[in-house]
Every structure is written in structure tokens, then in C-alpha cells.
Design an enzyme around this catalytic site. Structure first.
Site, PDB file in Angstrom:
ATOM      1  N   HIS A 119       0.920  -1.161  -0.155  1.00 46.98           N
ATOM      2  CA  HIS A 119       0.051  -0.087  -0.084  1.00 46.98           C
ATOM      3  C   HIS A 119       0.959   1.351   0.066  1.00 46.98           C
ATOM      4  CE1 HIS A 119      -2.681   2.821   1.904  1.00 46.98           C
ATOM      5  NE2 HIS A 119      -3.917   2.190   1.374  1.00 46.98           N
ATOM      6  N   LYS A 136     -10.176  -0.267  10.783  1.00 46.10           N
ATOM      7  CA  LYS A 136     -10.555  -1.355   9.966  1.00 46.10           C
ATOM      8  C   LYS A 136     -11.050  -2.652  10.701  1.00 46.10           C
ATOM      9  CE  LYS A 136      -7.368   0.019   6.554  1.00 46.10           C
ATOM     10  NZ  LYS A 136      -7.858   0.206   5.239  1.00 46.10           N
ATOM     11  N   CYS A 185      -4.789   2.628  -3.627  1.00 42.50           N
ATOM     12  CA  CYS A 185      -3.660   3.143  -2.973  1.00 42.50           C
ATOM     13  C   CYS A 185      -2.409   2.108  -3.108  1.00 42.50           C
ATOM     14  CB  CYS A 185      -3.858   3.348  -1.624  1.00 42.50           C
ATOM     15  SG  CYS A 185      -5.144   4.477  -1.208  1.00 42.50           S
TER      16      CYS A 185
HETATM   17  C1  LIG Z   1      -2.434  -2.653   3.512  1.00 38.87           C
HETATM   18  C2  LIG Z   1      -2.800  -1.450   4.079  1.00 38.87           C
HETATM   19  N1  LIG Z   1      -1.749  -0.720   4.797  1.00 38.87           N
HETATM   20  C3  LIG Z   1      -1.942   0.531   5.059  1.00 38.87           C
HETATM   21  C4  LIG Z   1      -3.276   1.274   4.863  1.00 38.87           C
HETATM   22  C5  LIG Z   1      -3.366   2.538   5.607  1.00 38.87           C
HETATM   23  O1  LIG Z   1      -4.102   2.492   6.687  1.00 38.87           O
HETATM   24  P1  LIG Z   1      -4.653   4.072   7.292  1.00 38.87           P
HETATM   25  O2  LIG Z   1      -5.137   4.562   5.921  1.00 38.87           O
HETATM   26  O3  LIG Z   1      -5.927   3.478   8.250  1.00 38.87           O
HETATM   27  O4  LIG Z   1      -3.471   4.604   7.574  1.00 38.87           O
HETATM   28  C6  LIG Z   1      -4.378   0.245   4.566  1.00 38.87           C
HETATM   29  C7  LIG Z   1      -5.679   0.897   4.352  1.00 38.87           C
HETATM   30  O5  LIG Z   1      -6.412   1.492   3.297  1.00 38.87           O
HETATM   31  C8  LIG Z   1      -4.133  -0.847   4.107  1.00 38.87           C
HETATM   32  O6  LIG Z   1      -5.102  -1.440   3.407  1.00 38.87           O
END
Ligand SMILES: Cc1ncc(COP(=O)(O)O)c(C=O)c1O
Lengths: 160, 409
Positions: free
Chosen positions: B121, B224, B362
Site C-alpha cells: 500500500h 478497519k 492506493c
Molecule cells: C495494507 C494497508 N496498509 C495501510 C493502510 C493505511 O491505513 P490507514 O489509512 O488507516 O492509515 C491500508 C488501508 O487502506 C491498507 O489496506
């Protein structure tokens, strides 16, 4: 409730499946690449601008039916228009998508995108090509400056 | 399967959207909140609210107990050795940025390598790009195999004696791949590298034990897993956190302040500058209680059954492409439907009350690898049912009809 048929009018799908002015221009005055970063839609718009008039426009890109059909319609609409008129059209187009009452008389096919205003998540798809056009006009304006230092438009900009 | 009665605990699910009962298939983006979490936050503000770690008064003590109590719940939930290893942050993104800015900039040098993977991500990619730019270190990517998994050989080959840090997601938010973190930790440690695990998509769905995995850092988001937005966790091994400098300075994190020098509080508070996310932490504690009352094993089993059922049914949908491995696939399905752009697809499904995600999720480098500009994704959680999967698949067929009959023919 907004119905799907408001969004996906036949005219839109026609432009999506058989886009007009798809391709590249050999002698473009402006080449703009624009992306919608939230969804990955992308477009390349090329324009030929002469004497303050948009002589030709072609696009290529990748995206949903709304962004691609909008690009197709936009290139059709702006061809042979004076730059100011094209910008004015872009302005009215944005207003239409925000649900404002605007004059649609000269919109032709573009009017079909009116239903997008009921789908807020899709407005950015519809405006992508128009944003590229606005950017392109500015770019070609700069090119113009190099050719013609007495250009009125140029002077106007200096005093902004 | 989990009794569908559980849905009654999630008030938001009991409504119609665009005239249809809501079918929420976007929990990988953010999960819905059980009433227990909503009530806990509500109660906190009605009865307990005060600032923490400073008051002499009773509410101040209650608020501190609530906040630190949540930390203890997190510690037990992931089996950390002590609460000193649990830092409250805003979410996965801020947890990873904290490590990148603090550990990354101090302990990674020009000659070193940082290893990440092609399935990360943006949250676990850009912070390391920035560290590489800042320090001159080299950023390397473990490649993917055709099915969206990584081979142990490739992992071993990418991690070298020069590697200082490996950052890897436990579960891919696009491919559904579940990575062999325990083995990766061994490989990383064998060359003296540290391992940071992005737990955003694993923690809500499976039992994660940091001592068993032996990871050095773990980052995850409360939202989440049923907690409010704005609260997340950085777990770090105590000996590492101790060596690290804070990245936010101010109130709450200091010990003694002089005109030109100050000293920091002990762990974990030195990383929590400013008034912390107290109500968020309370909500996270309630979410953990809720998940544990069902059991992480049960949740994992339930989702496994859902995703297998979905994959089976989807075989009958013409023109359906699924990305990621066919086995050991987490509870989400990223897909495309022939001749329908994912945005159009998501819009059509939405008119039937079905919420799916469309876009690049993302993970732009991964999209490039998949050779697509966008995909759609349906993701499941403990409250989803087989019936909802049927409704979704029915929606896919209707979408095809809509685009096929109306326009393409
Ligand atoms: C694998 C992964 N890493 C990181 C994130 C980022 O999380 P957050 O937006 O809660 O910081 C997400 C969420 O979209 C994710 O799916």
C-alpha cells in the site's frame, strides 16, 4: 432517486464506444496529460490553436464511460471555437454538473452529461477532459507569446 | 459461520440505500462499528472525559485509567511483552511514518538497503522512498509471481547483508495474498535487518501474535477492526523503541524541560506528544473486546467460508477476472468485469445498495504490475453473509446486462 438511465444516456455510451477525435496531432501547440489520481483515469489532450481559435483537438486515454465520452464530446464541441468561448463553455459545463441552472442551448451532445450531477462521485470523471482543455489553452498561450510579442492576450496577462 | 444475528449489533447495516437493503462490501477500506464501540465512546464522553496523565481530580484519573486500560487490551490482543511496546497513533500510515522518520533516518545509512514488496500500500511504500531519498539508501522490491504471491527464493535473494530494514504487508489489500511473515522475520534477522509488518489488513481478520511472528514493528489501524477512525497502533520491540528519538515534541511526552535541553518520558509516552486520542483508544479497547467475544478463529473461519463461496459462485459469471492467489486468499476479491470500467460497475452496484470499491486501492505500482488502470474490490467482514454475496453476484450480472443490452450490441 437518481436512476442509472439518467447517468448512462445512449448518447454517452455512443461516444464511449465510438469516441470522436481519438488519436494524436502531429503539430500540436499544446499537449496536456492529466490524471485523476483518486481513480487512475488518465487523458492526453492535444490542441492546435491559431489566432485565438482552437483549430483541432485530439485525445487518447483510459478511463470509465463518463470520462472518455466527456472527452469525446468536448473535443467535438471546442473545435473551431475561439479560446474564450471554449473557456466559457467549460465554465458553464462545471456549473451544470454542480446542478446550477445554465443555458444549454449550444451544448448539443454534452447536455447528455447533465445526469452526472446526481452522482457526485462521478463529477470528476466528467470534468477531467475539460480541465485538460483549460490547461492546454494556457500552455498554447505561452507558446503564442514566443511567436508574437505584441499579442493582446499576452499583455493582459502581464497585468494580472 | 457466525450467526447472522450479529448484524443486529451494527446499527448502520440496518438501513436501505438507494431503495435497497445496504450490502456493505467495503470493509477493507473501513469496517462498520458495533454498538458496543459506539456506546463505549458515548459513555466515555458522557461520564469520564478529562485530559490524561495530568489531573489530580477524579475524572482525570478515570480518563487515564480508560486510556491506559485500552493499551493493556491491545498488548494482550497482539501478545506484546509489555504495554511499553504499544504506542497509540492515528493509524497504520502514522505508525509507519513514525518508524521511517525516527528509526529510518537515524539507523539507515547511504550504504544500506531497505527492502519492500511490489504489493505494498502507498502507506508502506512512500515513507521508505522518502527515507531512501533522505539517507541515500537503496530501496529494493521483492518481485511477485504470476499468482500474486512471493516465492521464498525471491525474498531470500532480495534481502542481503546490506539490508537494514524489511517492510512488508501481512495481507495484501488488493491481491488478498497472505505473506509468510514468520519466515521473513527469520530471514531478515539472519542478516541483522529489522522487520516492519503492515498489519492493516491482517489484524482485523486473524490472530496475530507478535512474539510468535518475531516481527520488530507492527502497524495497524483501529478503523478497519470496528474502532473509530483516528486511532491506530505502533507495536515495537522495547529495545528498539528505547533507541529511537521521538518525532513529535511538546506536551505529554516530556519529563524535565529546561531552557535549552529537555528529557523525554519513558516508553511508550515519549512517542505520544500532545493530548492523545483518548476516546479513540477507548473505542479501540471496546472493539477488541467485541472481536474477542466472537473469537478471532471464528472470524477467520467465517471469512474463509465466505470468500470460498464467492470464488465458487463467480466461476459462473462470464467475463469475470479475479486477481491474486486462488488458495490461502484473505477475505476480499479484487476483480474486473469484461467491457465494464470499474467506476461504472461500482456506480451501477451502488444503485442496488451494494457498496464496493473502485480505483487503484492506493497501490499504483501494483496496478502497473497487474497491467490495469483500475479494478473493483469487494471485501468481507464478520457481518457479511452468503446471501449478500448472492446479491452482489446478481448485481454483477445485472450490470453486464445493462451495459451489454443497452449499449454495446
Ligand atoms: C495494507 C494497508 N496498509 C495501510 C493502510 C493505511 O491505513 P490507514 O489509512 O488507516 O492509515 C491500508 C488501508 O487502506 C491498507 O489496506
Amino acid at each position: 432517486m437518481a436512476s442509472l438511465d439518467d447517468l448512462y444516456r445512449r448518447v454517452i455510451m455512443d461516444h464511449y464506444q465510438a469516441p470522436r477525435n481519438m488519436g494524436e496531432l502531429a503539430d500540436a501547440d499544446a499537449t496536456i496529460q492529466l490524471k485523476n489520481p483518486t481513480c487512475g483515469d488518465q487523458i492526453q489532450l492535444q490542441m492546435k490553436v491559431e489566432d485565438g481559435k482552437i483549430k483541432d483537438a485530439k485525445f487518447k486515454g483510459e478511463g470509465c464511460s463518463i470520462s472518455m465520452s466527456s472527452a469525446s464530446m468536448m473535443t467535438e464541441a471546442i473545435k473551431d471555437l475561439p479560446v474564450e468561448k471554449a473557456l466559457e463553455l467549460a465554465d458553464r459545463f462545471s456549473k451544470m454538473l454542480l446542478g446550477e441552472e445554465v443555458d444549454l442551448d449550444d451544448f448539443d451532445d454534452i447536455e447528455a452529461l447533465q445526469g452526472v450531477c446526481k452522482f457526485p462521485a462521478r463529477i470528476k470523471c466528467a470534468t477531467l477532459a475539460w480541465k485538460a482543455m483549460e490547461k492546454g489553452v494556457k500552455e498554447s498561450d505561452k507558446v503564442d507569446h514566443h511567436h508574437d510579442h505584441h499579442d493582446h492576450h499576452h499583455d493582459g496577462h502581464h497585468h494580472d | 459461520m457466525i450467526d447472522p444475528k450479529i448484524r443486529e449489533e451494527f446499527p448502520i447495516l440496518n438501513q436501505k440505500v438507494n431503495g435497497h437493503p445496504l450490502v456493505y462490501l467495503d470493509s477493507a477500506a473501513t469496517a462498520q462499528k458495533p454498538i458496543q464501540v459506539i456506546e463505549a465512546v458515548n459513555e466515555y464522553y458522557r461520564k469520564t472525559n478529562a485530559n490524561v496523565h495530568r489531573g489530580v481530580h477524579t475524572l482525570g484519573n478515570w480518563a487515564t485509567d480508560a486510556y491506559e486500560g485500552a493499551r493493556t487490551k491491545v498488548k494482550k490482543f497482539i501478545n506484546a511483552r509489555s504495554t511499553e511496546e504499544i504506542v497509540f497513533v492515528r493509524g497504520t500510515t502514522s505508525a509507519i511514518n513514525l518508524v521511517a522518520q525516527s528509526y529510518g533516518r537515524s539507523f539507515i545509512g547511504k550504504e544500506d538497503e531497505i527492502v519492500i514488496t511490489l504489493m505494498e500500500h502507498h502507506s508502506n511504500l512512500i515513507p521508505w522512498q522518502q527515507v531512501a531519498k533522505f539517507t541515500g539508501a537503496t530501496l529494493k522490491y521483492v518481485p511477485l509471481q504470476q499468482d500474486g504471491t512471493m516465492s521464498m527464493e525471491d525474498i531470500k535473494a532480495t534481502i542481503t547483508e546490506k539490508t537494514k530494514l524489511v517492510a512488508m504487508t501481512q495481507v495484501s489489500n488488493v491481491l488478498g495474498t497472505v505473506n509468510p511473515i514468520k519466515e521473513v522475520a527469520k530471514i531478515a534477522h539472519s542478516v541483522g535487518a529489522k522487520l516492519l509488518v503492515d498489519g492493516a489488513q491482517s489484524i482485523p481478520h486473524m490472530k496475530v501474535d507478535v512474539q510468535d511472528l518475531d516481527c520488530d514493528f507492527l502497524a495497524f489501524s483501529g478503523h478497519k477492526m470496528g474502532a473509530p477512525t483516528g486511532i491506530g497502533v505502533l507495536y515495537g520491540k522495547k529495545e528498539l523503541l528505547e533507541q529511537m528519538e521521538p518525532v513529535e515534541f511538546g506536551g505529554e511526552m516530556i519529563d524535565f524541560v529546561d531552557l535549552h535541553e529537555s528529557t523525554w518520558k519513558e516508553l511508550p509516552w515519549k512517542f505520544e506528544g500532545g493530548t492523545p486520542i483518548i476516546a479513540g483508544a477507548v473505542g479501540l479497547g471496546a472493539a477488541i473486546d467485541f472481536l474477542q467475544s466472537i473469537g478471532m478463529d471464528q472470524i477467520e473461519k467465517h471469512e474463509h467460508e465466505l470468500v470460498n463461496y464467492a470464488m465458487d459462485q463467480l466461476k459462473q459469471v462470464d467475463g469475470f477476472t479475479m486477481y491474486g492467489p486462488l488458495v490461502n486468499h484473505s477475505s476480499l476479491i479484487t476483480f474486473n468485469l469484461k467491457d465494464v470500467h470499474p467506476h461504472d460497475l461500482a456506480t451501477v452496484l451502488d444503485t442496488y445498495g451494494i457498496a464496493v470499491r473502485a480505483g487503484h486501492h492506493c497501490a499504483q505500482p501494483l496496478m502497473k504490475w497487474l497491467n490495469v488502470s483500475a479494478t473493483a474490490r469487494a471485501s468481507f467482514y464478520l457481518y457479511n453473509t452468503k446471501n449478500e454475496i448472492d446479491i452482489w453476484i446478481d448485481g454483477l450480472n445485472k450490470t453486464k446486462e445493462y451495459f451489454g443490452d443497452g449499449f454495446i450490441g
